[in-house]
Design an enzyme around this catalytic site. Structure first.
Site, PDB file in Angstrom:
ATOM      1  N   ASP A 160       0.854  -1.191   0.000  1.00  0.00           N
ATOM      2  CA  ASP A 160       0.000   0.000   0.000  1.00  0.00           C
ATOM      3  C   ASP A 160       0.883   1.231   0.000  1.00  0.00           C
ATOM      4  OD1 ASP A 160      -2.360  -1.488   0.086  1.00  0.00           O
ATOM      5  OD2 ASP A 160      -2.381  -1.544   2.278  1.00  0.00           O
ATOM      6  N   ASP A 174      -7.013  -1.581  -4.540  1.00  0.00           N
ATOM      7  CA  ASP A 174      -8.115  -1.275  -3.623  1.00  0.00           C
ATOM      8  C   ASP A 174      -9.091  -0.286  -4.255  1.00  0.00           C
ATOM      9  OD1 ASP A 174      -6.902  -2.879  -1.680  1.00  0.00           O
ATOM     10  OD2 ASP A 174      -5.755  -1.203  -0.873  1.00  0.00           O
TER      11      ASP A 174
END
Length: 201
Positions: A160, A174
Site C-alpha cells: 500500500d 483497492d
C-alpha cells in the site's frame, strides 16, 4: 352441408388463414429480432477482461515503481499533509485488520476471481462488464502480492502506498475494487442484471 363447411372453413383448414405459430424468442427476449440486434455476449466478455488487464497492469506497475523508489524513504508529500505517498506492507485488510488471517484473505480473493469468471459466461451488460472488470483487476493485483511477496507464498503482505490524512493507506487495486463495488450497487438499484435485462421490484 359439405359445401357450406368448405366455404366457412374448419379451424384446421387452410382457407381460414389459421394463425401462424408464435415465433420463438431469441436470446435477447425479442421475438423474430434479426441476429444483428441480439446481445453481443462476446463483446461484453472482451470488455470485462480488457478492463481487468488495464486495472491489473496499472496496479502492478505502480507497486513495482513505489517499492523501487520510495520504500525505506521518507513519505513524499503530494498535497501537504493531506495526501502523501508512503510504502507500507499490509498482511491484513484495510486498517491492518486481520493480520493473522492472510491466508483467509488470499482464499477470498481467489474465490472472487473464480466467481467473476463463471459469471462472465452470462454477461451481456456493458456497465456490468466494466464493474466486474474493475473487481477482477483489483482482486488479481492484491492476490499477486499475497502469492509472490514476502514473507511467503499465500502469506505475502500487500503493498500500500496512497496515504490520505485520517484514512488507511491503500493502493490502486483497492481503488479498483471499491469503484467496481460502487458501480455494482448502482446497477442493482437500477434493476440492471448482468445478462442485460432490467427488472422492477
Amino acid at each position: 352441408m359439405a359445401e357450406a363447411e368448405r366455404i366457412i372453413g374448419t379451424p384446421d383448414s387452410p382457407e381460414t388463414g389459421a394463425a401462424e405459430p408464435e415465433k420463438p424468442e431469441n436470446e435477447g427476449g425479442e421475438a423474430g429480432a434479426p441476429a444483428s440486434q441480439r446481445p453481443k455476449g462476446r463483446r461484453r466478455i472482451a470488455v470485462l477482461f480488457a478492463v481487468a488487464v488495464f486495472a491489473y497492469a496499472l496496479d502492478l506497475s505502480s507497486k513495482l515503481l513505489v517499492v523501487a523508489k520510495l520504500e525505506h524513504h521518507d513519505p513524499v508529500k503530494i498535497i501537504g499533509d493531506w495526501l502523501q505517498l508512503e510504502v507500507i506492507r499490509n498482511p491484513g485488510a484495510a486498517w491492518g485488520v486481520g493480520e493473522a488471517f492472510t491466508i483467509i484473505f488470499t482464499a477470498i480473493a481467489a474465490a472472487v476471481i473464480v466467481v467473476i469468471i463463471r459469471l462472465a459466461r452470462k454477461l451481456y451488460s456493458l456497465p456490468w462488464a466494466i464493474a466486474l472488470g474493475l473487481l477482477l483487476g483489483g482482486a488479481l493485483g492484491n492476490l499477486t502480492d499475497r502469492v509472490f511477496r514476502a514473507p511467503g507464498v499465500f502469506q505475502g503482505a500487500v503493498v500500500d502506498f496512497i496515504a490520505p490524512a485520517h484514512y488507511p493507506v491503500f493502493n490502486l487495486a483497492d481503488s479498483s475494487i471499491v469503484c467496481g463495488g460502487v458501480l455494482i450497487v448502482l446497477l442493482s438499484f437500477k434493476g440492471i442484471d448482468p445478462d442485460g435485462t432490467v427488472h422492477k421490484d
